[in-house]
Design a protein around this motif. Structure first.
Motif, short mmCIF file in Angstrom:
data_model
loop_
_atom_site.label_atom_id
_atom_site.label_comp_id
_atom_site.label_asym_id
_atom_site.label_seq_id
_atom_site.Cartn_x
_atom_site.Cartn_y
_atom_site.Cartn_z
N PHE A 71 2.50 6.92 -6.76
CA PHE A 71 1.58 7.96 -7.24
C PHE A 71 2.20 9.34 -7.06
O PHE A 71 2.18 10.19 -7.96
CB PHE A 71 0.25 7.85 -6.51
CG PHE A 71 -0.75 8.92 -6.86
CD1 PHE A 71 -0.98 9.29 -8.18
CD2 PHE A 71 -1.47 9.56 -5.86
CE1 PHE A 71 -1.90 10.28 -8.50
CE2 PHE A 71 -2.40 10.55 -6.17
CZ PHE A 71 -2.61 10.91 -7.49
N MET A 72 2.80 9.58 -5.90
CA MET A 72 3.47 10.86 -5.64
C MET A 72 4.64 11.07 -6.60
O MET A 72 4.86 12.18 -7.10
CB MET A 72 3.96 10.92 -4.20
CG MET A 72 2.87 10.88 -3.14
SD MET A 72 1.73 12.27 -3.23
CE MET A 72 0.25 11.42 -3.80
N LEU B 84 -4.52 12.11 1.83
CA LEU B 84 -3.50 11.24 2.44
C LEU B 84 -2.11 11.86 2.33
O LEU B 84 -1.72 12.34 1.26
CB LEU B 84 -3.51 9.87 1.77
CG LEU B 84 -4.84 9.11 1.84
CD1 LEU B 84 -4.72 7.76 1.12
CD2 LEU B 84 -5.27 8.91 3.28
N LYS B 85 -1.36 11.83 3.43
CA LYS B 85 -0.05 12.48 3.49
C LYS B 85 1.05 11.53 3.00
O LYS B 85 1.68 10.82 3.79
CB LYS B 85 0.25 12.91 4.93
CG LYS B 85 -0.80 13.84 5.53
CD LYS B 85 -0.63 15.27 5.07
CE LYS B 85 -1.59 16.19 5.80
NZ LYS B 85 -1.44 17.60 5.40
N PHE B 86 1.27 11.50 1.71
CA PHE B 86 2.40 10.78 1.12
C PHE B 86 3.24 11.75 0.31
O PHE B 86 2.74 12.80 -0.13
CB PHE B 86 1.91 9.64 0.23
CG PHE B 86 1.36 8.46 0.99
CD1 PHE B 86 2.20 7.46 1.46
CD2 PHE B 86 0.01 8.37 1.26
CE1 PHE B 86 1.71 6.40 2.18
CE2 PHE B 86 -0.50 7.31 1.98
CZ PHE B 86 0.34 6.31 2.44
N GLY C 85 3.41 0.44 -9.91
CA GLY C 85 4.03 1.16 -8.80
C GLY C 85 5.48 0.81 -8.62
O GLY C 85 6.33 1.68 -8.40
N ILE D 148 2.58 1.78 -3.44
CA ILE D 148 1.70 2.31 -4.48
C ILE D 148 1.43 3.80 -4.25
O ILE D 148 1.43 4.59 -5.21
CB ILE D 148 0.38 1.51 -4.51
CG1 ILE D 148 0.64 0.09 -5.02
CG2 ILE D 148 -0.67 2.20 -5.37
CD1 ILE D 148 -0.53 -0.85 -4.85
N ASN D 149 1.19 4.19 -3.02
CA ASN D 149 0.94 5.60 -2.73
C ASN D 149 2.14 6.48 -3.02
O ASN D 149 2.00 7.60 -3.54
CB ASN D 149 0.49 5.76 -1.27
CG ASN D 149 -0.98 5.47 -1.07
OD1 ASN D 149 -1.84 6.13 -1.66
ND2 ASN D 149 -1.28 4.49 -0.26
N ILE D 150 3.33 5.99 -2.70
CA ILE D 150 4.55 6.77 -2.99
C ILE D 150 4.78 6.82 -4.50
O ILE D 150 5.21 7.85 -5.04
CB ILE D 150 5.78 6.16 -2.27
CG1 ILE D 150 5.60 6.27 -0.75
CG2 ILE D 150 7.06 6.88 -2.69
CD1 ILE D 150 6.62 5.49 0.05
N GLN E 23 0.83 -1.21 0.00
CA GLN E 23 0.00 0.00 0.00
C GLN E 23 0.87 1.26 0.00
O GLN E 23 0.63 2.20 -0.77
CB GLN E 23 -0.92 0.00 1.22
CG GLN E 23 -1.85 1.21 1.29
CD GLN E 23 -2.61 1.27 2.60
OE1 GLN E 23 -2.01 1.45 3.66
NE2 GLN E 23 -3.91 1.10 2.54
N ARG E 24 1.87 1.29 0.85
CA ARG E 24 2.77 2.44 0.91
C ARG E 24 3.52 2.61 -0.42
O ARG E 24 3.70 3.72 -0.90
CB ARG E 24 3.77 2.30 2.06
CG ARG E 24 3.17 2.61 3.42
CD ARG E 24 4.21 2.57 4.53
NE ARG E 24 5.35 3.44 4.29
CZ ARG E 24 5.33 4.76 4.42
NH1 ARG E 24 4.24 5.37 4.79
NH2 ARG E 24 6.42 5.47 4.20
#
Length: 430
Positions: A223-224, A252-254, A288, A219-221, A216-217
């Motif tokens: 995206f950033m 969400l804070k990424f 990702g 994939i979110n990073i 999960q982390r």
């Protein structure tokens, strides 16, 4: 089992005393009689002297502990409850490398006795414990799973360098192969985990929970990082965009950055491997991983572009990379994506690349990556890349960088930590 351990009639053993295993062993040793096993005698000797080879724990952590450190397999025969905490890396093809895990399993299998418990902490794909490890334990020991010995899975949640979210303050997931083992394992971990225990319904559920935490982390990073590439082409600062968007309560804070180390940069490949084995080709997870694995090269290319834009010849330019560990304030260099920056710069013909890091061991860097770090900057540079946001770097002012900068020096701030401080250098960040 629990009562026997608490009364110290039986011992608990931790197999693998790295950044995960050693803290677990020491915490258990404050309550139980523990055997700490590692295959490297030199590491064992350091721990006997109260020294953590991973440099995460200070000498105080060893005090008041009932623990015997050893590299002798026969010493493990004294234990009844085994915790396996060895690395689960990937190979050069990004496939799971189970060699350390299976080697540790063979070790435990040699000393396994009827009624023993084996709990795995190493991150694996769902099903691995029962499909790979259990059959090996049965084969080597000659005992039958569940009937003669019990197995559980309790994924590690250690965060290297984090002095707030430590082993005892992070809620722990535990599981067992049947109702009895699930409860005995949970009760044993409750001895040391102040934050409490979550009892997973099965070993496979516990394995899956761990693998998606880091996926999960990742994939979110990713995206950033993709946003940072897009916004760079638009000429706007990614961190300013995130700061503005972050004013909404559910944003969400990424943040963008290099994704290395032995968790976030590795674990998703285990899930991808298992998914493909089941006939499904994951799209989002794979995308990702591709984005995050490419960011080191991207940073290097942007640096070279800026050097050329300053009318300088890259081959004659000098570059300083600050930080080589996989994250801030740790000494661990495994799977560091800073290496991708270094190698990409070299591929552009930039021969003068110096790397400094107050945490990394230069000998380890040489053995792992083929070059040495320097203790301090040497002369002036045409590009300075702050790749890792160590606390000691956060205290630096622009004047410090100017003292090490040639005219029209490019300042690359990977994590965006200096965007309010740098005004007289050519600034760029993800």
């Amino acid at each position: 089992m629990y009562n026997e351990l608490v009364s110290k009639k039986e011992k608990l053993a931790v197999v693998g005393l790295g950044y995960v295993g050693l803290p677990i062993a020491l915490e258990f040793a404050r309550k139980l009689s523990v055997i700490g096993f590692d295959i490297k005698p030199e590491r064992v000797e350091m721990m006997k002297k109260g020294i953590d080879p991973s440099r995460e724990l200070d000498s105080e952590a060893f005090k008041g502990c009932d623990i015997e450190f050893t590299s002798n397999v026969d010493d493990l025969r004294q234990a009844k409850f085994y915790v396996v905490a060895v690395p689960t890396p990937i190979d050069e093809h990004n496939l799971p490398d189970l060699k350390p895990l299976l080697a540790a399993t063979r070790t435990v299998g040699q000393v396994l006795k009827k009624g023993d418990y084996v709990v795995y902490e190493s991150t694996v794909y769902p099903g691995c414990t029962e499909e790979e490890c259990v059959p090996l334990l049965e084969e080597i020991s000659g005992f039958k799973y569940i009937q003669d010995f019990k197995v559980g899975f309790s994924p590690e949640r250690i965060n290297p360098g984090d002095k707030v979210h430590t082993l005892t303050t992070i809620k722990k997931i535990t599981s067992g192969c049947d109702a009895e083992s699930a409860e005995e394992i949970a009760k044993t971990y409750e001895l040391i985990i102040e934050a409490g225990i979550h009892r997973a319904s099965s070993i496979k559920v516990a394995e899956a929970a761990k693998i998606i935490e880091n996926t999960q982390r990742d994939i979110n990073i990713a995206f950033m990082n993709e946003l940072s590439i897009i916004f760079n082409r638009m000429g706007i600062n990614t961190y300013e965009v995130l700061e503005a968007a972050g004013t909404k309560w559910n944003f969400l804070k990424f943040f963008p950055g290099l994704v290395g180390g032995h968790c976030i940069g590795v674990d998703p490949y285990y899930l991808v491997y298992k998914a493909k084995e089941l006939g499904y080709h994951p799209q989002i997870i794979t995308a990702g991983r591709f984005i995050n694995d490419s960011m080191g090269g991207y940073v290097a290319k942007q640096t070279v572009k800026k050097i050329i834009a300053a009318d300088k010849n890259p081959k004659e330019s000098r570059v300083l990379i600050m930080g080589v560990t996989f994250k801030e304030n740790v000494s661990d260099i495994r799977n560091s994506k800073v290496i991708d920056i270094y190698n990409e710069l070299k591929s552009f013909g930039i021969q003068n690349v110096d790397v400094i890091d107050p945490y990394a061991d230069s000998k380890e860097v040489r053995e792992e990556y083929g070059f040495e770090t320097t203790s301090d900057p040497k002369g002036k540079y045409d590009a300075i890349i702050v790749a890792v946001s160590h606390d000691s770097y956060l205290k630096l002012e622009e004047e410090w960088f100017l003292n090490h900068a040639n005219n029209d020096c490019v300042f690359v701030d990977v994590k965006g930590i200096f965007r309010e401080k740098i005004n007289r250098l050519t600034y760029w960040s993800l």
